[in-house]
Design a protein around this motif. Structure first.
Motif, PDB file in Angstrom:
ATOM      1  N   VAL A  10       0.854  -1.185   0.000  1.00  0.00           N
ATOM      2  CA  VAL A  10       0.000   0.000   0.000  1.00  0.00           C
ATOM      3  C   VAL A  10       0.890   1.235   0.000  1.00  0.00           C
ATOM      4  CG1 VAL A  10      -1.689   1.356   1.296  1.00  0.00           C
ATOM      5  CG2 VAL A  10      -1.950  -1.123   1.136  1.00  0.00           C
ATOM      6  N   LEU A  11       0.728   2.080  -1.007  1.00  0.00           N
ATOM      7  CA  LEU A  11       1.523   3.301  -1.147  1.00  0.00           C
ATOM      8  C   LEU A  11       0.819   4.439  -0.421  1.00  0.00           C
ATOM      9  CD1 LEU A  11       2.445   2.974  -4.939  1.00  0.00           C
ATOM     10  CD2 LEU A  11       3.760   2.209  -2.943  1.00  0.00           C
ATOM     11  N   ALA A  12       1.474   4.977   0.618  1.00  0.00           N
ATOM     12  CA  ALA A  12       0.852   6.018   1.446  1.00  0.00           C
ATOM     13  C   ALA A  12       1.827   7.140   1.767  1.00  0.00           C
ATOM     14  CB  ALA A  12       0.315   5.402   2.736  1.00  0.00           C
ATOM     15  N   ALA A  13       2.762   7.395   0.849  1.00  0.00           N
ATOM     16  CA  ALA A  13       3.766   8.427   1.097  1.00  0.00           C
ATOM     17  C   ALA A  13       3.476   9.720   0.347  1.00  0.00           C
ATOM     18  CB  ALA A  13       5.157   7.905   0.704  1.00  0.00           C
ATOM     19  N   GLY A  14       2.274   9.811  -0.252  1.00  0.00           N
ATOM     20  CA  GLY A  14       1.924  11.019  -0.996  1.00  0.00           C
ATOM     21  C   GLY A  14       1.817  12.238  -0.096  1.00  0.00           C
ATOM     22  N   GLU A  24      -2.698  21.020   5.126  1.00  0.00           N
ATOM     23  CA  GLU A  24      -1.781  21.933   5.814  1.00  0.00           C
ATOM     24  C   GLU A  24      -0.765  21.180   6.670  1.00  0.00           C
ATOM     25  OE1 GLU A  24      -3.687  25.220   7.708  1.00  0.00           O
ATOM     26  OE2 GLU A  24      -4.827  25.755   5.931  1.00  0.00           O
ATOM     27  N   GLY A  25      -0.047  20.238   6.020  1.00  0.00           N
ATOM     28  CA  GLY A  25       1.049  19.559   6.700  1.00  0.00           C
ATOM     29  C   GLY A  25       0.701  18.222   7.323  1.00  0.00           C
ATOM     30  N   ARG A  26      -0.567  17.842   7.385  1.00  0.00           N
ATOM     31  CA  ARG A  26      -0.953  16.564   7.980  1.00  0.00           C
ATOM     32  C   ARG A  26      -0.814  15.438   6.965  1.00  0.00           C
ATOM     33  NH1 ARG A  26      -4.137  16.151  12.167  1.00  0.00           N
ATOM     34  NH2 ARG A  26      -3.292  14.048  12.094  1.00  0.00           N
ATOM     35  N   PRO A  27      -0.649  14.184   7.421  1.00  0.00           N
ATOM     36  CA  PRO A  27      -0.564  13.061   6.485  1.00  0.00           C
ATOM     37  C   PRO A  27      -1.842  12.912   5.666  1.00  0.00           C
ATOM     38  CG  PRO A  27       0.194  12.404   8.674  1.00  0.00           C
ATOM     39  CD  PRO A  27      -0.414  13.759   8.818  1.00  0.00           C
ATOM     40  N   LYS A  28      -1.688  12.850   4.362  1.00  0.00           N
ATOM     41  CA  LYS A  28      -2.845  12.709   3.483  1.00  0.00           C
ATOM     42  C   LYS A  28      -3.623  11.425   3.783  1.00  0.00           C
ATOM     43  CE  LYS A  28      -4.022  11.882  -1.363  1.00  0.00           C
ATOM     44  NZ  LYS A  28      -3.502  11.683  -2.729  1.00  0.00           N
ATOM     45  N   MET A  38      -8.532   7.289   5.468  1.00  0.00           N
ATOM     46  CA  MET A  38      -8.686   6.630   4.167  1.00  0.00           C
ATOM     47  C   MET A  38      -7.701   5.485   3.954  1.00  0.00           C
ATOM     48  SD  MET A  38      -7.506   9.517   1.449  1.00  0.00           S
ATOM     49  CE  MET A  38      -5.821  10.092   1.262  1.00  0.00           C
ATOM     50  N   ILE A  39      -6.557   5.462   4.621  1.00  0.00           N
ATOM     51  CA  ILE A  39      -5.634   4.339   4.470  1.00  0.00           C
ATOM     52  C   ILE A  39      -6.237   3.042   5.011  1.00  0.00           C
ATOM     53  CG2 ILE A  39      -4.450   4.739   6.684  1.00  0.00           C
ATOM     54  CD1 ILE A  39      -1.869   3.818   5.359  1.00  0.00           C
ATOM     55  N   VAL A  57       4.162   1.850   2.561  1.00  0.00           N
ATOM     56  CA  VAL A  57       5.189   2.851   2.282  1.00  0.00           C
ATOM     57  C   VAL A  57       4.694   4.213   2.742  1.00  0.00           C
ATOM     58  CG1 VAL A  57       6.625   3.917   0.513  1.00  0.00           C
ATOM     59  CG2 VAL A  57       5.959   1.509   0.286  1.00  0.00           C
ATOM     60  N   VAL A  58       5.417   4.841   3.674  1.00  0.00           N
ATOM     61  CA  VAL A  58       5.013   6.125   4.256  1.00  0.00           C
ATOM     62  C   VAL A  58       6.211   7.068   4.298  1.00  0.00           C
ATOM     63  CG1 VAL A  58       3.228   5.053   5.681  1.00  0.00           C
ATOM     64  CG2 VAL A  58       5.525   5.384   6.615  1.00  0.00           C
ATOM     65  N   GLN A  59       5.926   8.349   4.516  1.00  0.00           N
ATOM     66  CA  GLN A  59       7.002   9.306   4.733  1.00  0.00           C
ATOM     67  C   GLN A  59       7.634   9.080   6.109  1.00  0.00           C
ATOM     68  OE1 GLN A  59       6.314  13.478   3.917  1.00  0.00           O
ATOM     69  NE2 GLN A  59       4.738  12.982   2.402  1.00  0.00           N
ATOM     70  N   GLU A  60       8.921   9.268   6.178  1.00  0.00           N
ATOM     71  CA  GLU A  60       9.667   9.026   7.410  1.00  0.00           C
ATOM     72  C   GLU A  60       9.112   9.839   8.575  1.00  0.00           C
ATOM     73  OE1 GLU A  60      14.356   8.265   8.069  1.00  0.00           O
ATOM     74  OE2 GLU A  60      13.837  10.267   7.368  1.00  0.00           O
ATOM     75  N   THR A  61       8.789  11.109   8.316  1.00  0.00           N
ATOM     76  CA  THR A  61       8.326  11.997   9.389  1.00  0.00           C
ATOM     77  C   THR A  61       6.885  11.705   9.813  1.00  0.00           C
ATOM     78  OG1 THR A  61       7.698  13.628   7.714  1.00  0.00           O
ATOM     79  CG2 THR A  61       9.875  13.876   8.736  1.00  0.00           C
ATOM     80  N   GLU A  62       6.159  10.921   9.021  1.00  0.00           N
ATOM     81  CA  GLU A  62       4.755  10.644   9.333  1.00  0.00           C
ATOM     82  C   GLU A  62       4.527   9.236   9.874  1.00  0.00           C
ATOM     83  OE1 GLU A  62       2.885  13.569   5.850  1.00  0.00           O
ATOM     84  OE2 GLU A  62       2.724  11.387   5.658  1.00  0.00           O
ATOM     85  N   LYS A  63       5.566   8.411   9.877  1.00  0.00           N
ATOM     86  CA  LYS A  63       5.398   7.013  10.250  1.00  0.00           C
ATOM     87  C   LYS A  63       4.790   6.860  11.640  1.00  0.00           C
ATOM     88  CE  LYS A  63       7.818   2.770  11.446  1.00  0.00           C
ATOM     89  NZ  LYS A  63       9.107   2.110  11.685  1.00  0.00           N
TER      90      LYS A  63
END
Length: 450
Positions: A10-14, A24-28, A38-39, A57-63
């Motif tokens: 699952v791709l979730a790094a957008g 405004e900066g929150r994880p999509k 939605m994930i 797959v997520v952004q490092e800062t949002e994991k």
């Protein structure tokens, strides 16, 4: 057996660049759709189809934030998180490339922003029967066109996929975005001559659900010029079907020997072990008749099926407004799950609403077709219709909200009337405000529009 033959990703790094007003900066991937982020929906879909492990797959800062949220939802999945740097221009194909060492089998790739009614078993079965390299799931586009977009009025141009396929065999022959062309679409003569049943459609939506052979990821791992799955990798693989494959030297069955980065065929050819695995597959029912090593197909959803990709304000609101109609089919749950057992609801006039954890709705309120997320407070004598309230929103007394999206921890002061508005996170709407078709935000780079 499904999870043994296929690995789920699952791709979730957008970064949600087309949803800045409400993110405004929150994880999509944590945007609310009904009672869940939605994930949760693609993960729940995989769980219902027998998968027990998923690579996310997520952004490092949002994991940390994403992991904590999913842990509270108690999915019965083992989630393996792969992180990408938030400061990098990392596309979806880049994400797969970076995670390629964790991918051991053929795979099912889903995007966190796909909300779809789909049965995966027929898709996986057909993938095996056809011995496909790539199988893409599509559905009817335009499910969001009846939604009025909140915020300042502007001309909305729907994004369209151009998908070319053979009407008889469902072979996938062409893929592009309509925005890549001005007025005309140019197709090669070879494509038209060799595929007389070719149909080009702009009324289909790529659902971002792909089944692909492992060799595609192996090829991607050494092809660092490809950044996006949809915009670059898939069109590249599809085009290679039209070329005469280059043969592997006799006796050289190891596709990892003498690799050329630009020669995809060295990856596409099957080894003896691949053929043994294919023959043993529980999905095999038909004899393969196509000898070209690259074979791409499209799988059509039933015309009545619901599905949207949440990639703009319109589709985000549409998903939330239509969730009540499609919730059981989308999730396998009942309508009772739309309301959290930890919510406190004193109103007797609430219909078709999703209500999150620890949200309080006072008496003498009228609410219809709303998504009200976690930790919200809705005071008495309010009327809310067709709107989305994100986490921690406070709505004071005597407020009317119609077709609005209200950002996280925003406050709507008493006496306000809002219609078709976008309210940014933590924004305070002054008492007795009367606003229509505006965007109100504290964010730098955005101005209040009156």
């Amino acid at each position: 057996m499904v999870q043994q033959e296929f690995q789920a990703v699952v791709l979730a790094a957008g970064k949600g660049t087309r949803l800045p007003e409400i993110l405004e900066g929150r994880p999509k991937c944590l945007l609310p759709v009904g009672p869940y982020p939605m994930i949760w929906y693609p993960l729940n879909l995989l769980q219902r189809h027998g998968f027990t492990e998923v690579l996310v797959v997520v952004q490092e800062t949002e994991k940390s934030e994403i992991q904590q949220r999913l842990d509270r939802l108690q999915l019965k999945l083992k989630l393996d998180y792969h992180t990408v740097r938030a400061d990098s221009e990392c596309g979806t194909a880049d994400s797969l490339r970076q995670a390629s060492d964790k991918i051991k089998t053929d795979l099912v790739v889903l995007s966190c922003d796909s909300l779809i009614e789909v049965k995966l078993y027929p898709l996986l079965s057909k993938f095996r029967e056809l011995d496909a390299s790539l199988h893409m799931f599509v559905l009817e586009a335009g499910k969001d066109q009846d939604v009025v977009i909140p915020g300042p009025k502007s001309k909305y141009k729907a994004e369209k996929d151009l998908i070319g396929y053979d009407r008889t065999t469902s072979k996938l022959l062409f893929m592009a975005s309509a925005s890549d062309f001005e007025e005309t679409v140019k197709l090669s003569g070879h494509l038209l001559r060799t595929n007389p049943e070719l149909t080009i459609s702009s009324s289909l939506l790529d659902a971002h659900v792909y089944v692909m052979k492992k060799w595609i990821v192996d090829y991607l791992a050494v092809s660092d010029t490809i950044s996006a799955v949809k915009g670059e990798l898939l069109p590249h693989i599809i085009k290679k079907q039209m070329l005469q494959p280059q043969s592997i030297p006799e006796g050289d069955q190891d596709v990892n020997v003498n690799l050329k980065v630009d020669n995809v065929f060295q990856f596409a050819y099957t080894t003896e072990m691949d053929e043994k695995i294919d023959r043993a597959s529980i999905f095999n029912k038909e004899k393969k008749s196509i000898t070209h090593p690259i074979r791409c197909y499209v799988h059509f959803a039933d015309s009545s099926a619901f599905g949207l990709r949440i990639n703009n304000v319109r589709s985000f609101l549409a998903c939330n407004l239509k969730i009540f109609e499609h919730f059981p089919a989308l999730t396998g749950l009942t309508d009772r799950e739309l309301v959290s057992p930890t919510a406190t609801i004193k109103s007797t006039q609430i219909t078709k609403c999703a209500v999150g954890d620890l949200t309080t709705i006072s008496e003498k309120t009228s609410l219809s077709a709303n998504v009200i997320a976690n930790g919200c407070k809705v005071q008495s004598k309010t009327r809310i219709n067709g709107s989305v309230l994100m986490d921690g929103v406070t709505v004071e007394e005597n407020v009317v909200i119609d077709n609005c999206i209200v950002g996280e921890k925003a406050t709507i002061k008493s006496g306000s009337v809002l219609k078709n508005c976008l309210i940014g996170p933590q924004f305070v709407v002054a008492a007795n405000s009367k606003k229509e078709n505006v965007y109100l935000s504290n964010a730098d780079g955005f101005m209040t529009i009156d």
